[in-house]
Design an enzyme around this catalytic site. Structure first.
Site, short mmCIF file in Angstrom:
data_model
loop_
_atom_site.label_atom_id
_atom_site.label_comp_id
_atom_site.label_asym_id
_atom_site.label_seq_id
_atom_site.Cartn_x
_atom_site.Cartn_y
_atom_site.Cartn_z
N ASN A 1 -17.16 43.58 -16.10
CA ASN A 1 -16.80 42.17 -15.94
C ASN A 1 -15.41 41.89 -16.48
OD1 ASN A 1 -18.80 40.37 -14.61
ND2 ASN A 1 -20.21 41.32 -16.07
N MET B 1 -23.24 42.91 -26.69
CA MET B 1 -24.65 43.11 -26.98
C MET B 1 -24.97 42.80 -28.45
SD MET B 1 -25.59 43.79 -24.00
CE MET B 1 -27.30 44.23 -24.26
N ARG B 2 -24.66 41.57 -28.82
CA ARG B 2 -24.99 41.09 -30.16
C ARG B 2 -25.50 39.67 -30.04
NH1 ARG B 2 -25.80 43.56 -34.69
NH2 ARG B 2 -24.88 41.85 -35.85
N LEU C 1 -25.68 36.11 -31.55
CA LEU C 1 -24.74 35.39 -32.39
C LEU C 1 -25.45 34.32 -33.22
CD1 LEU C 1 -22.04 35.07 -29.62
CD2 LEU C 1 -21.87 36.51 -31.67
N ASN D 1 -21.18 32.99 -21.17
CA ASN D 1 -21.83 34.30 -21.03
C ASN D 1 -22.29 34.47 -19.59
OD1 ASN D 1 -23.09 36.78 -21.96
ND2 ASN D 1 -25.05 35.72 -21.80
N HIS E 1 -25.46 36.42 -17.59
CA HIS E 1 -26.75 37.07 -17.84
C HIS E 1 -27.30 37.60 -16.53
CE1 HIS E 1 -30.48 37.89 -19.96
NE2 HIS E 1 -31.12 37.37 -18.94
N THR F 1 -25.46 28.43 -26.09
CA THR F 1 -26.00 27.52 -27.09
C THR F 1 -26.83 28.36 -28.07
OG1 THR F 1 -27.91 27.06 -25.66
CG2 THR F 1 -26.04 25.53 -25.54
N GLU G 1 -29.92 28.79 -28.84
CA GLU G 1 -31.12 29.49 -28.36
C GLU G 1 -30.72 30.56 -27.35
OE1 GLU G 1 -35.44 28.57 -26.21
OE2 GLU G 1 -34.08 26.94 -26.72
N ASP H 1 -29.96 32.81 -24.45
CA ASP H 1 -29.96 32.73 -22.99
C ASP H 1 -30.55 31.42 -22.47
OD1 ASP H 1 -28.83 35.27 -22.84
OD2 ASP H 1 -30.78 36.27 -22.76
#
Length: 229
Positions: A15, A92-93, A95, A109, A111, A143, A145, A147
């Site tokens: 990406n 791949m963390r 946050l 992001n 997904h 945000t 929460e 995904d």
């Protein structure tokens, strides 16, 4: 005035490559990637960035005593570049709330599923296990929460009877490369913003309600909320 992106990666950087091409071609106009930061020193995407002359930084999360400490250092590294947007491109963390809150409305992001379906990992295998007819990708504002941030644009690809996770992932990744630059262009141009927890569109998304031809001759349907949604 040139808009600035900081990209966060953990892996191969596909990406990153599509966003870089979009910036260079003018698809994302007047925009430059000013830094690529990875939590993994062996991430192949770092080499792509270096070849393009983009500054890179490695911040190994294992060198920090806690997730909060890592995120605080990451925030400091990002803010040194004063970016207009922070772009998660295979980072791949998970946050922390304080990190996400600091960048709320400026953190995006992509997904590999049609959220809210299949948040988290292993989305392609889970889609096949559930027997869905359509799978895809979602660009969303981040945000706290996982995904669960409001969707900006989605691309739906059909699931074939003979698909396995790898074949399905390949088609979804091609769709990601189409919609991520388009979403970034919409945000940076001011056509799209996060407002009171919802995505607000001042003008229609350029690809809304259109179908484009997928490289493998399947259809990729772009979906976005209507203006003002």
């Amino acid at each position: 005035m040139t808009k600035k992106l900081v990209l966060l990666i953990s892996g191969r950087g596909s990406n990153l490559q599509s966003i870089l091409r979009a910036c260079q071609s003018g698809q994302v106009p007047d925009t430059a990637i000013v830094c690529v930061i990875s939590n993994r020193a062996d991430a192949p995407g770092l080499a792509l960035a270096k070849q393009a002359g983009i500054p890179t930084q490695v911040m190994d999360h294992r060198n920090y005593p806690s997730r909060a400490d890592f995120d605080a250092a990451l925030r400091q590294g990002i803010d040194a570049h004063a970016p207009d947007l922070v772009v998660l491109a295979g980072f791949m963390r998970r946050l922390t709330v304080s990190f996400v809150t600091h960048y709320l409305g400026r953190l995006v992001n992509i997904h590999p599923s049609l959220l809210p379906a299949f948040p988290g990992l292993h989305t392609h295998a889970r889609a096949l296990e559930q027997g869905v007819c359509w799978h895809g990708a979602t660009v969303h504002f981040v945000t706290p929460e996982l995904d669960a941030g409001p969707s900006i644009v989605q691309a739906a690809v059909p699931v074939h009877p003979d698909d396995d996770p790898a074949r399905l992932a390949e088609r979804v990744l091609d769709a990601e490369h189409q919609i991520y630059p388009q979403a970034l262009a919409a945000i940076l141009s001011g056509h799209c913003r996060l407002e009171a927890g919802r995505v607000h569109w001042s003008t229609p998304f350029p690809a809304a309600a259109e179908t484009v031809v997928h490289p493998q001759l399947t259809s990729v349907t772009m979906q976005t909320p209507s203006p003002g949604a």
